[in-house]
Design a protein around this motif. Structure first.
Motif, PDB file in Angstrom:
ATOM      1  N   PHE A 152       8.374  17.176  -6.313  1.00  0.00           N
ATOM      2  CA  PHE A 152       9.507  17.000  -7.217  1.00  0.00           C
ATOM      3  C   PHE A 152      10.734  16.634  -6.400  1.00  0.00           C
ATOM      4  O   PHE A 152      11.098  17.342  -5.456  1.00  0.00           O
ATOM      5  CB  PHE A 152       9.755  18.288  -8.005  1.00  0.00           C
ATOM      6  CG  PHE A 152      11.026  18.270  -8.811  1.00  0.00           C
ATOM      7  CD1 PHE A 152      11.164  17.373  -9.865  1.00  0.00           C
ATOM      8  CD2 PHE A 152      12.068  19.129  -8.508  1.00  0.00           C
ATOM      9  CE1 PHE A 152      12.329  17.353 -10.605  1.00  0.00           C
ATOM     10  CE2 PHE A 152      13.236  19.107  -9.249  1.00  0.00           C
ATOM     11  CZ  PHE A 152      13.368  18.217 -10.301  1.00  0.00           C
ATOM     12  N   ILE A 153      11.370  15.524  -6.703  1.00  0.00           N
ATOM     13  CA  ILE A 153      12.554  15.073  -5.978  1.00  0.00           C
ATOM     14  C   ILE A 153      13.779  15.325  -6.859  1.00  0.00           C
ATOM     15  O   ILE A 153      13.941  14.682  -7.909  1.00  0.00           O
ATOM     16  CB  ILE A 153      12.449  13.574  -5.634  1.00  0.00           C
ATOM     17  CG1 ILE A 153      11.187  13.336  -4.789  1.00  0.00           C
ATOM     18  CG2 ILE A 153      13.694  13.109  -4.871  1.00  0.00           C
ATOM     19  CD1 ILE A 153      10.925  11.889  -4.477  1.00  0.00           C
ATOM     20  N   PRO A 154      14.620  16.288  -6.486  1.00  0.00           N
ATOM     21  CA  PRO A 154      15.679  16.741  -7.388  1.00  0.00           C
ATOM     22  C   PRO A 154      16.941  15.897  -7.411  1.00  0.00           C
ATOM     23  O   PRO A 154      17.835  16.163  -8.196  1.00  0.00           O
ATOM     24  CB  PRO A 154      15.986  18.141  -6.837  1.00  0.00           C
ATOM     25  CG  PRO A 154      15.729  18.019  -5.373  1.00  0.00           C
ATOM     26  CD  PRO A 154      14.559  17.074  -5.244  1.00  0.00           C
ATOM     27  N   HIS A 155      17.042  14.877  -6.555  1.00  0.00           N
ATOM     28  CA  HIS A 155      18.296  14.141  -6.450  1.00  0.00           C
ATOM     29  C   HIS A 155      18.540  13.267  -7.675  1.00  0.00           C
ATOM     30  O   HIS A 155      17.705  12.421  -8.027  1.00  0.00           O
ATOM     31  CB  HIS A 155      18.301  13.269  -5.186  1.00  0.00           C
ATOM     32  CG  HIS A 155      18.135  14.061  -3.930  1.00  0.00           C
ATOM     33  ND1 HIS A 155      17.314  13.658  -2.902  1.00  0.00           N
ATOM     34  CD2 HIS A 155      18.661  15.249  -3.552  1.00  0.00           C
ATOM     35  CE1 HIS A 155      17.356  14.554  -1.930  1.00  0.00           C
ATOM     36  NE2 HIS A 155      18.160  15.526  -2.305  1.00  0.00           N
ATOM     37  N   THR A 156      19.677  13.421  -8.286  1.00  0.00           N
ATOM     38  CA  THR A 156      20.069  12.572  -9.408  1.00  0.00           C
ATOM     39  C   THR A 156      20.744  11.312  -8.873  1.00  0.00           C
ATOM     40  O   THR A 156      21.063  11.216  -7.679  1.00  0.00           O
ATOM     41  CB  THR A 156      21.044  13.315 -10.326  1.00  0.00           C
ATOM     42  OG1 THR A 156      22.270  13.569  -9.604  1.00  0.00           O
ATOM     43  CG2 THR A 156      20.456  14.633 -10.823  1.00  0.00           C
ATOM     44  N   GLU A 157      20.960  10.358  -9.733  1.00  0.00           N
ATOM     45  CA  GLU A 157      21.650   9.141  -9.314  1.00  0.00           C
ATOM     46  C   GLU A 157      23.038   9.473  -8.776  1.00  0.00           C
ATOM     47  O   GLU A 157      23.508   8.855  -7.820  1.00  0.00           O
ATOM     48  CB  GLU A 157      21.758   8.173 -10.500  1.00  0.00           C
ATOM     49  CG  GLU A 157      20.431   7.576 -10.935  1.00  0.00           C
ATOM     50  CD  GLU A 157      19.819   6.716  -9.845  1.00  0.00           C
ATOM     51  OE1 GLU A 157      20.583   6.075  -9.089  1.00  0.00           O
ATOM     52  OE2 GLU A 157      18.579   6.692  -9.743  1.00  0.00           O
ATOM     53  N   GLU A 158      23.691  10.472  -9.369  1.00  0.00           N
ATOM     54  CA  GLU A 158      25.016  10.881  -8.905  1.00  0.00           C
ATOM     55  C   GLU A 158      24.935  11.494  -7.509  1.00  0.00           C
ATOM     56  O   GLU A 158      25.786  11.234  -6.647  1.00  0.00           O
ATOM     57  CB  GLU A 158      25.614  11.893  -9.881  1.00  0.00           C
ATOM     58  CG  GLU A 158      27.047  12.290  -9.543  1.00  0.00           C
ATOM     59  CD  GLU A 158      27.640  13.241 -10.578  1.00  0.00           C
ATOM     60  OE1 GLU A 158      28.696  13.833 -10.264  1.00  0.00           O
ATOM     61  OE2 GLU A 158      27.052  13.390 -11.671  1.00  0.00           O
ATOM     62  N   ASP A 159      23.884  12.309  -7.255  1.00  0.00           N
ATOM     63  CA  ASP A 159      23.689  12.886  -5.920  1.00  0.00           C
ATOM     64  C   ASP A 159      23.513  11.790  -4.878  1.00  0.00           C
ATOM     65  O   ASP A 159      24.094  11.845  -3.783  1.00  0.00           O
ATOM     66  CB  ASP A 159      22.456  13.791  -5.908  1.00  0.00           C
ATOM     67  CG  ASP A 159      22.625  15.033  -6.755  1.00  0.00           C
ATOM     68  OD1 ASP A 159      23.778  15.457  -6.935  1.00  0.00           O
ATOM     69  OD2 ASP A 159      21.604  15.562  -7.229  1.00  0.00           O
ATOM     70  N   ILE A 160      22.706  10.812  -5.214  1.00  0.00           N
ATOM     71  CA  ILE A 160      22.438   9.715  -4.272  1.00  0.00           C
ATOM     72  C   ILE A 160      23.713   8.937  -3.985  1.00  0.00           C
ATOM     73  O   ILE A 160      24.012   8.596  -2.834  1.00  0.00           O
ATOM     74  CB  ILE A 160      21.344   8.787  -4.839  1.00  0.00           C
ATOM     75  CG1 ILE A 160      20.006   9.545  -4.938  1.00  0.00           C
ATOM     76  CG2 ILE A 160      21.188   7.541  -3.968  1.00  0.00           C
ATOM     77  CD1 ILE A 160      18.918   8.780  -5.638  1.00  0.00           C
ATOM     78  N   ARG A 161      24.489   8.657  -5.036  1.00  0.00           N
ATOM     79  CA  ARG A 161      25.738   7.921  -4.870  1.00  0.00           C
ATOM     80  C   ARG A 161      26.698   8.690  -3.965  1.00  0.00           C
ATOM     81  O   ARG A 161      27.359   8.124  -3.085  1.00  0.00           O
ATOM     82  CB  ARG A 161      26.364   7.680  -6.246  1.00  0.00           C
ATOM     83  CG  ARG A 161      26.963   6.295  -6.377  1.00  0.00           C
ATOM     84  CD  ARG A 161      27.421   5.921  -7.774  1.00  0.00           C
ATOM     85  NE  ARG A 161      27.578   6.996  -8.715  1.00  0.00           N
ATOM     86  CZ  ARG A 161      26.748   7.216  -9.742  1.00  0.00           C
ATOM     87  NH1 ARG A 161      25.695   6.445  -9.907  1.00  0.00           N
ATOM     88  NH2 ARG A 161      26.975   8.199 -10.588  1.00  0.00           N
ATOM     89  N   SER A 162      26.762  10.005  -4.154  1.00  0.00           N
ATOM     90  CA  SER A 162      27.666  10.841  -3.367  1.00  0.00           C
ATOM     91  C   SER A 162      27.268  10.837  -1.894  1.00  0.00           C
ATOM     92  O   SER A 162      28.121  10.739  -1.002  1.00  0.00           O
ATOM     93  CB  SER A 162      27.644  12.265  -3.927  1.00  0.00           C
ATOM     94  OG  SER A 162      28.426  13.127  -3.131  1.00  0.00           O
ATOM     95  N   MET A 163      25.964  10.924  -1.609  1.00  0.00           N
ATOM     96  CA  MET A 163      25.502  10.920  -0.226  1.00  0.00           C
ATOM     97  C   MET A 163      25.762   9.580   0.449  1.00  0.00           C
ATOM     98  O   MET A 163      26.152   9.523   1.624  1.00  0.00           O
ATOM     99  CB  MET A 163      24.016  11.270  -0.173  1.00  0.00           C
ATOM    100  CG  MET A 163      23.718  12.734  -0.463  1.00  0.00           C
ATOM    101  SD  MET A 163      21.963  13.191  -0.205  1.00  0.00           S
ATOM    102  CE  MET A 163      21.217  12.466  -1.663  1.00  0.00           C
TER     103      MET A 163
END
Length: 457
Positions: free
Chosen positions: A3-14
């Motif tokens: 299960f990969i918990p990163h949302t699109e918002e998480d990815i954008r922030s990183m």
């Protein structure tokens, strides 16, 4: 599936935190020509139920066929106990045993495997597996160059009777390290290397590779080839099918002093075909070269109380991450496969392995005789062999295999691409799992293919 918990918002922030516009920017050093591009045939999403149904359907495609394909992967009987024991949690989830105090069970099993392989090959030392047979040959070639310090040429003689995939893999791994793999051609009548054709003055040779049995199933003149190699200062690398050694001469007994390094594919010892893997590689050698051997080596000792104990020896964890200073940069082995093979050999014993090998040989001989009676089919090579053989057909091999497959018969391996000089040639195999009825079913269908073709023409 993780299960990969990163949302699109998480990815954008990183990405913003590291100053990148997209994930693709993280891989911009990879040339565009090496990228796979979009996977057009892979659906973007599917439910768990749909994925399970798809995978069951794919697995069912391999079920129920009569298999007469060998070419390096063989269908043998595997006692039910082998994988019942192998998949117990103690083995199934065990990691590489760097901490000996917590891994005595795994270490002892690997030590037993090494003992069995050394006994089977007639060599003094075995490691505890490599990735597969093909990369095992490449590692053996690199090992020979390190071990044979008298040779400066880095020339390795490799017969064309070595598995084509092994030769290709070895070339890919060693080609940028200054090693030269020189091919030896085979005799067209016997399908093996003619020792009389070898040069009297070959110059500086680092090693000679000898397959046994070779890719055609033929038995090379290992004694003469081994002695010739040693007379000219070369080490001998044996590429073997370990299953055949239940019946054939062990590499440690070849010639006057035996082979120096032995490698091969361990799949015949308790590993199912499984649509192509995973399999594992074996490697053994003489004691004199043990410090040049890649992979894990398990040693047996006693503790302060006099009790037996096991540990990794002659190497450290850091060996595999020191790049150019390491004996080898391989980190992957197939420990679970080795577990299965150890249990498999324990259950069969020496006598059981000998009987299984003898029955395989008898079945392949029966199949060869039966198929050779068909008009339009003839044996390609004369001389002794084991496990498999080559036929020449008066019809296109690809068409014949397609017709056989329509009747759920996997008829063999087409040699037309790897050995075009043989014409419409087919490599056929029969193991101890084939019955007289199986052999007759194959022959009957093959006869029909030729009759139908003759009627059509």
């Amino acid at each position: 599936m993780p299960f990969i918990p990163h949302t699109e918002e998480d990815i954008r922030s990183m990405l913003e935190a590291i100053g990148a516009d997209s994930i693709d920017d993280l891989f911009d050093e990879i040339p565009a020509g090496l990228r796979s591009g979009k996977l057009e045939t892979v659906p973007e999403m599917a439910s768990e139920m749909d994925v399970a149904r798809l995978m069951h359907a794919r697995a069912a495609q391999d079920a129920g066929a009569l298999c007469f394909i060998g070419a390096g992967a063989y269908e043998h009987h595997i006692p039910a106990a082998v994988w019942e024991l192998t998949t117990r949690g103690e083995f199934y989830s065990a990691y590489t045993p760097y901490q000996a105090e917590a891994s005595q069970g795994t270490l002892q099993l690997l030590y037993e495997f090494q003992t069995m392989m050394a006994s089977l090959t007639g060599m003094e030392v075995s490691n505890a597996s490599l990735y597969d047979g093909a990369s095992g040959l490449a590692e053996a070639v690199l090992m020979a160059v390190r071990a044979n310090r008298k040779s400066k040429s880095k020339r390795i003689l490799v017969p064309r009777t070595v598995h084509p995939h092994y030769r290709q893999t070895a070339h890919t791994i060693v080609k940028n390290q200054g090693l030269v793999l020189e091919e030896l051609d085979y005799d067209r009548d016997s399908g093996v290397i003619d020792p009389a054709s070898l040069p009297a003055e070959p110059g500086d040779i680092t090693a000679v590779v000898i397959p046994y049995p070779n890719f055609f199933g033929g038995l090379e003149e290992v004694d003469r080839l081994t002695n010739w190699a040693h007379e000219h200062g070369a080490l001998v690398i044996a590429v073997v099918n370990p299953f055949s050694l239940g019946l054939l001469k062990a590499p440690g007994q070849w010639g006057e002093t035996g082979a120096d390094i032995v490698c091969g594919e361990g799949q015949p010892l308790g590993i199912p075909l499984a649509s192509g893997g995973p399999y594992y590689g074996i490697m053994c050698c003489k004691q004199a070269y043990v410090r040049q051997m890649p992979g894990r080596i398990i040693g047996r000792t006693v503790d302060l109380d006099g009790k037996p104990g096991y540990t990794l020896t002659l190497q450290a964890r850091e060996q595999h991450i020191r790049r150019s200073k390491a004996t080898s940069n391989i980190c992957t082995n197939q420990g679970l496969m080795v577990t299965a093979s150890t249990i498999h050999m324990s259950l069969l014993g020496a006598e059981g392995l000998k009987r299984a090998a003898a029955l395989s040989h008898a079945n392949s001989e029966a199949l060869k005789q039966r198929l050779s009676q068909i008009e339009g089919v003839q044996q390609c090579f004369r001389g002794p062999g084991f496990h498999e053989f080559v036929l020449q057909l008066e019809l296109p091999v690809v068409d014949v295999l397609r017709e056989l497959a329509s009747s759920n018969i996997l008829g063999g391996y087409a040699l037309t691409e790897d050995y075009p000089e043989l014409g419409e040639a087919l490599l056929v195999c029969a193991t101890e799992t084939r019955t007289a009825a199986d052999i007759e079913a194959y022959a009957t269908k093959l006869e029909r293919v030729f009759v139908m073709q003759n009627q059509a023409s």
